[in-house]
Design a protein around this motif. Structure first.
Motif, PDB file in Angstrom:
ATOM      1  N   GLY A   1       5.279  -2.179   4.398  1.00  0.00           N
ATOM      2  CA  GLY A   1       4.128  -1.785   4.386  1.00  0.00           C
ATOM      3  C   GLY A   1       3.801  -1.043   5.706  1.00  0.00           C
TER       4      GLY A   1
ATOM      5  N   LYS B   1      -2.620   9.050   4.686  1.00  0.00           N
ATOM      6  CA  LYS B   1      -1.381   8.458   4.272  1.00  0.00           C
ATOM      7  C   LYS B   1      -1.620   8.050   2.854  1.00  0.00           C
ATOM      8  CE  LYS B   1       0.580   4.307   3.363  1.00  0.00           C
ATOM      9  NZ  LYS B   1       0.102   2.919   2.764  1.00  0.00           N
TER      10      LYS B   1
ATOM     11  N   LYS C   1      -2.640  -7.520   2.138  1.00  0.00           N
ATOM     12  CA  LYS C   1      -1.656  -6.459   2.323  1.00  0.00           C
ATOM     13  C   LYS C   1      -2.329  -5.155   2.414  1.00  0.00           C
ATOM     14  CE  LYS C   1       0.409  -5.710  -1.742  1.00  0.00           C
ATOM     15  NZ  LYS C   1       1.700  -5.163  -2.295  1.00  0.00           N
TER      16      LYS C   1
ATOM     17  N   ASP D   1       1.636   2.600   6.669  1.00  0.00           N
ATOM     18  CA  ASP D   1       0.150   2.632   7.504  1.00  0.00           C
ATOM     19  C   ASP D   1       0.309   2.837   9.023  1.00  0.00           C
ATOM     20  OD1 ASP D   1      -0.708   1.861   5.023  1.00  0.00           O
ATOM     21  OD2 ASP D   1      -0.979  -0.316   5.376  1.00  0.00           O
TER      22      ASP D   1
END
Ligand code: ADP
Ligand code: ASP
Ligand code: MG
Length: 423
Positions: free
Chosen positions: A152, A7, A210, A155
């Motif tokens: 976010g 990723k 984060k 992920d």
């Protein structure tokens, strides 16, 4: 031959040069004989820019259209990355979340993955191609609409693909060398952890670190995926986030404290003069839950003898505060409270470590260090392996550094932040 999921976050693909650099890295993995599936984020701060744009059009953008807009960011980067790989002579195919079979519930902006059917990704791999999947997005079967997984969320796309494809490795490439003992943008002396348990990582992510999306850590723990968080700007080994079945390999070396996290995304609401009788807290928090707000800390004061009334404070995401204030105000007479106060100049600092379970002195040491630095604490909450304090927002950097130093976490050298704006 292994199957590797990689990723790449936004700061790793922020411009054409970075996309070519990442493409080379992916091709190197393929050249080494592995099957590669990539989850990619939108370029740089694209998602923030699209969000700003939407808010210029409407203060409360329509959730369906907002998701439609935000998912375009990842479509740009996936196509450019596939082009870059192709121009290096390797076969690559990009897929949107729905093409890749990322099936979610219907919650726009915060959808949960309910099924992963990566038929086309498999097909691409079987034909020797590299599959590039747009991060952070999915598809709901009932509404037939596009969804996003929350900020976010790329992920989580990577972890879900790794679990569904039974990948050997899930690598999360970002703009720092791994998971550090604090955000290296705030604490220069933070040091990289070689490994961290998924339990500690969950607490760190929940407390605001984060570097990993909390739902990605939850998903990885549930599906037993080991994560390797590392930099796309260097070849150094990063941080292994391990699950309970691998604890024996790592746990003996783990320190008492994993790290310090900070969070500036919350606000505090205080309801003053609440009658101290059964049912009032239930009423307040039912109303708040009805607004879909996730409450973090709750503190109720001892009621004053003279009035028989008490104050209740709680913290919640800043974005949810206005609607909660409105609904509480609308039920003021029914609940019988005196006044509402809203404070968005607060921040939370949390110390996390599984060794806290067996070390009684940790909270004393924490409060002493803060007292010595003259830092005033507003709220405190604890879990088995975490202590969180709320302080004034402008004190958060200092409080984070003071705690980091007090627990002996400072490194001799400065941490490297390779890219990104930290936005
Ligand atoms: P990406 O775009 O690659 O997903 P993010 O910005 O989401 O990257 O996450 C990486 C950032 O997380 C780092 O640049 C760093 O500022 C921040 N961060 C916060 N806490 C930590 C921590 N404990 N360790 C490493 N990075 C952290
Ligand atoms: N582009 C999305 C965001 O900025 C998803 C991600 O990067 O993980 O939140
Ligand atoms: Mg991220």
């Amino acid at each position: 031959m292994s199957l590797i999921v990689q990723k790449f976050g936004g700061s790793s693909v922020s411009d054409a040069e970075s996309i070519k650099r990442v493409a080379k890295r992916i091709v190197d993995t393929k050249r080494a004989g592995h099957d590669v599936v990539v989850a990619v984020s939108a370029m740089g701060d694209t998602t923030d820019e699209l969000t700003d744009l939407a808010h210029e059009i409407s203060p409360m953008p329509d959730p369906r259209e907002f998701d439609m807009l935000l998912t375009t960011g990842e479509r740009i980067s996936m196509a450019l990355l596939a082009m870059a790989i192709k121009s290096m002579g390797f076969d690559a195919r990009s897929y949107t979340g729905s093409q890749a079979g990322m099936i979610t519930d219907s919650r726009h902006g915060d959808a949960r993955i309910v099924d992963v059917t990566p038929v086309r990704v498999r097909e691409a791999l079987d034909q020797g191609a590299i599959a590039i999947v747009a991060g952070f997005q999915g598809f709901n079967r009932d509404s037939r609409d596009i969804t996003t997984l929350g900020r976010g969320g790329s992920d989580t796309t990577a972890v879900a693909l790794a679990a569904a494809l039974k990948a050997d490795v899930c690598e999360i490439y970002t703009d720092v060398d791994g998971v550090f003992t604090a955000d290296p943008r705030m604490v220069k002396k933070a040091h990289k952890l070689n490994h961290v348990s998924s339990e500690e990582m969950l607490e760190l992510a929940a407390a605001g670190a984060k570097v990993l999306h909390i739902r990605a850590v939850e998903y990885a723990r549930r599906q037993n995926v080991t994560l390797h968080v590392r930099s796309s700007f260097s070849n150094d080994e990063g941080t292994i986030v391990y699950n309970p079945d691998r604890a024996k390999e790592f746990e003996m070396e783990d320190p008492t404290i994993a790290g310090v996290a900070h969070d500036l995304s919350e606000a505090k609401i205080t309801v003053t003069g609440v009658p101290d009788v059964p049912g009032k807290a239930a009423k307040i928090f039912t109303l708040v839950a009805g607004q879909g707000a996730n409450i973090d800390m709750i503190v109720q004061n001892v009621s004053a003898v003279s009035t028989g009334a008490t104050d209740i404070s709680f913290t919640l995401p800043k974005a949810d505060a206005a609607k909660c204030m409105q609904t509480l105000e609308a039920h003021k007479d029914e609940i019988g409270f005196e006044a509402l106060r809203h404070d968005d100049q607060i921040g939370k600092v949390s110390l996390v470590g599984s060794g806290m379970r067996t070390n009684a002195g940790v909270s004393a040491q924490l409060f002493e260090a803060l007292a010595e630095a003259g830092i005033n604490i507003d709220l405190i909450s604890t879990s088995e392996i975490r202590i969180s304090i709320v302080v004034r927002a402008d004190i958060v950097p200092e409080a984070t550094r003071v705690i980091h130093t007090a627990f002996g976490l400072d490194s001799d050298s400065d941490a490297v932040v390779y890219a990104g704006t930290g936005r």
